[in-house]
Design a protein around this motif. Structure first.
Motif, PDB file in Angstrom:
ATOM      1  N   ARG A   4       0.838  -1.197   0.000  1.00 36.81           N
ATOM      2  CA  ARG A   4       0.000   0.000   0.000  1.00 36.81           C
ATOM      3  C   ARG A   4       0.874   1.248   0.000  1.00 36.81           C
ATOM      4  N   THR A   5       0.450   2.232  -0.780  1.00 38.25           N
ATOM      5  CA  THR A   5       1.209   3.473  -0.871  1.00 38.25           C
ATOM      6  C   THR A   5       0.897   4.371   0.313  1.00 38.25           C
ATOM      7  N   LYS A   6       1.749   5.362   0.511  1.00 37.20           N
ATOM      8  CA  LYS A   6       1.504   6.350   1.562  1.00 37.20           C
ATOM      9  C   LYS A   6       0.180   7.059   1.307  1.00 37.20           C
ATOM     10  N   GLU A   7      -0.148   7.286   0.021  1.00 38.11           N
ATOM     11  CA  GLU A   7      -1.386   7.977  -0.331  1.00 38.11           C
ATOM     12  C   GLU A   7      -2.600   7.157   0.121  1.00 38.11           C
ATOM     13  N   PHE A 152       1.671  16.843  -1.295  1.00 40.05           N
ATOM     14  CA  PHE A 152       2.717  17.578  -0.575  1.00 40.05           C
ATOM     15  C   PHE A 152       4.116  17.103  -0.948  1.00 40.05           C
ATOM     16  N   ASN A 153       4.239  15.828  -1.324  1.00 41.21           N
ATOM     17  CA  ASN A 153       5.555  15.290  -1.677  1.00 41.21           C
ATOM     18  C   ASN A 153       6.008  15.694  -3.071  1.00 41.21           C
ATOM     19  N   GLN A 154       5.063  16.139  -3.909  1.00 44.04           N
ATOM     20  CA  GLN A 154       5.393  16.420  -5.307  1.00 44.04           C
ATOM     21  C   GLN A 154       5.173  17.862  -5.740  1.00 44.04           C
ATOM     22  N   GLU A 155       4.288  18.571  -5.055  1.00 45.19           N
ATOM     23  CA  GLU A 155       3.893  19.899  -5.515  1.00 45.19           C
ATOM     24  C   GLU A 155       4.324  20.989  -4.545  1.00 45.19           C
ATOM     25  N   SER A 156       4.435  22.184  -5.074  1.00 46.69           N
ATOM     26  CA  SER A 156       4.795  23.351  -4.281  1.00 46.69           C
ATOM     27  C   SER A 156       3.570  23.877  -3.536  1.00 46.69           C
ATOM     28  N   LEU A 157       3.655  23.932  -2.209  1.00 49.14           N
ATOM     29  CA  LEU A 157       2.565  24.471  -1.403  1.00 49.14           C
ATOM     30  C   LEU A 157       2.279  25.913  -1.802  1.00 49.14           C
ATOM     31  N   SER A 158       3.320  26.676  -2.022  1.00 50.45           N
ATOM     32  CA  SER A 158       3.172  28.078  -2.410  1.00 50.45           C
ATOM     33  C   SER A 158       2.373  28.215  -3.701  1.00 50.45           C
ATOM     34  N   ASP A 159       2.689  27.394  -4.703  1.00 49.67           N
ATOM     35  CA  ASP A 159       1.999  27.470  -5.994  1.00 49.67           C
ATOM     36  C   ASP A 159       0.530  27.068  -5.867  1.00 49.67           C
ATOM     37  N   GLY A 178      -2.363  15.421  11.726  1.00 47.06           N
ATOM     38  CA  GLY A 178      -2.113  14.016  11.423  1.00 47.06           C
ATOM     39  C   GLY A 178      -1.698  13.713  10.000  1.00 47.06           C
ATOM     40  N   VAL A 179      -0.832  14.513   9.406  1.00 46.37           N
ATOM     41  CA  VAL A 179      -0.435  14.311   8.010  1.00 46.37           C
ATOM     42  C   VAL A 179       1.056  14.014   7.879  1.00 46.37           C
ATOM     43  N   THR A 180       1.851  14.587   8.740  1.00 42.44           N
ATOM     44  CA  THR A 180       3.303  14.586   8.540  1.00 42.44           C
ATOM     45  C   THR A 180       3.912  13.187   8.435  1.00 42.44           C
ATOM     46  N   MET A 181       3.316  12.203   9.087  1.00 48.59           N
ATOM     47  CA  MET A 181       3.892  10.860   9.040  1.00 48.59           C
ATOM     48  C   MET A 181       3.829  10.215   7.662  1.00 48.59           C
ATOM     49  N   TYR A 182       3.044  10.792   6.762  1.00 43.95           N
ATOM     50  CA  TYR A 182       2.928  10.256   5.408  1.00 43.95           C
ATOM     51  C   TYR A 182       3.780  11.010   4.392  1.00 43.95           C
ATOM     52  N   LEU A 183       4.503  12.017   4.843  1.00 44.96           N
ATOM     53  CA  LEU A 183       5.258  12.860   3.930  1.00 44.96           C
ATOM     54  C   LEU A 183       6.756  12.628   4.049  1.00 44.96           C
ATOM     55  N   HIS A 184       7.457  12.927   2.955  1.00 42.35           N
ATOM     56  CA  HIS A 184       8.915  12.920   2.985  1.00 42.35           C
ATOM     57  C   HIS A 184       9.377  14.072   3.876  1.00 42.35           C
ATOM     58  N   SER A 185      10.535  13.926   4.486  1.00 42.64           N
ATOM     59  CA  SER A 185      11.026  14.974   5.386  1.00 42.64           C
ATOM     60  C   SER A 185      11.190  16.308   4.663  1.00 42.64           C
ATOM     61  N   ASP A 186      11.561  16.282   3.380  1.00 45.30           N
ATOM     62  CA  ASP A 186      11.696  17.530   2.620  1.00 45.30           C
ATOM     63  C   ASP A 186      10.353  18.245   2.489  1.00 45.30           C
ATOM     64  N   ALA A 187       9.271  17.474   2.326  1.00 40.13           N
ATOM     65  CA  ALA A 187       7.939  18.074   2.203  1.00 40.13           C
ATOM     66  C   ALA A 187       7.517  18.712   3.525  1.00 40.13           C
ATOM     67  N   ASP A 189       9.604  19.819   5.923  1.00 37.46           N
ATOM     68  CA  ASP A 189      10.454  21.006   6.114  1.00 37.46           C
ATOM     69  C   ASP A 189       9.996  22.159   5.217  1.00 37.46           C
ATOM     70  N   GLY A 190       9.663  21.841   3.968  1.00 38.11           N
ATOM     71  CA  GLY A 190       9.229  22.880   3.034  1.00 38.11           C
ATOM     72  C   GLY A 190       7.921  23.520   3.473  1.00 38.11           C
TER      73      GLY A 190
END
Length: 196
Positions: A4-7, A152-159, A178-187, A189-190
């Motif tokens: 199963r994917t993170k999504e 969040f892992n692929q797209e710019s929040l700002s955009d 309850g979202v951060t556990m499914y995201l890459h650390s870069d997402a 931090d960003g």
């Protein structure tokens, strides 16, 4: 069996949180009573049956939730409701709900909203069925509510926020539940960098 994917796990978490909030509306003990009277509209038929039969509801929750998780979700819901309402009372320009799942705050508190834009962000796989259910149930959507899908892992929040009408020079409240556990650390931090 396919992994199963993170999504997919995130969508399941949105469903569990929604079911927990619906269960809390049936609690007799005031300490556990929850305010999300709209949560059950998102539940499938079997979940509604379980919800409405106390012995099944308790057995199901014991089976799917490690000890303390149900209480944690209820406490978190009440706290974030307070923060949301405080933002509305202070008439902040916008409230952004990151990973909104089946959040109902924009609907439950629409009568207290006097011009605050509410932007709900989530993956399309979670957000699209939510919108379809709301439309099918003829739920009136507040004019201040904007849905914007994001990975969040692929797209710019700002955009994504800019396209949703977010104004970065205006006072904002961000809710991230309850979202951060499914995201890459870069997402993560960003996202935090953007909010800061």
């Amino acid at each position: 069996m396919a992994k199963r994917t993170k999504e997919e796990k995130a969508s399941n978490t949105a469903g569990y949180t929604c079911f927990s909030r619906a269960c809390a509306t049936r609690e007799k003990d005031e300490r556990y009573q929850g305010p999300d009277y709209m949560a059950e509209i998102f539940l499938p038929v079997l979940a509604k049956v379980i919800l409405n039969v106390p012995v099944l509801r308790k057995a199901f929750m014991r089976k799917v939730a490690p000890s303390g998780i149900y209480e944690y979700v209820l406490a978190r819901t009440k706290l974030l409701d307070e923060i949301f309402l405080d933002g509305l009372e202070k008439k902040v320009h916008q409230i952004v709900i990151l990973g909104a799942g089946m959040d109902t705050r924009a609907l439950r508190f629409a009568d207290k909203n006097h011009g605050t834009k509410i932007i709900e962000l989530d993956i399309e796989k979670t957000q699209k069925p939510k919108i379809e259910i709301l439309n099918r149930k003829h739920v009136t959507l507040p004019g201040e509510l904007v849905f914007a899908s994001i990975d969040f892992n692929q797209e710019s929040l700002s955009d994504v926020l800019a396209k949703a009408g977010y104004q970065k020079d205006q006072q904002s409240v961000f809710l991230w539940e309850g979202v951060t556990m499914y995201l890459h650390s870069d997402a993560v931090d960003g996202t935090l960098s953007f909010i800061r």
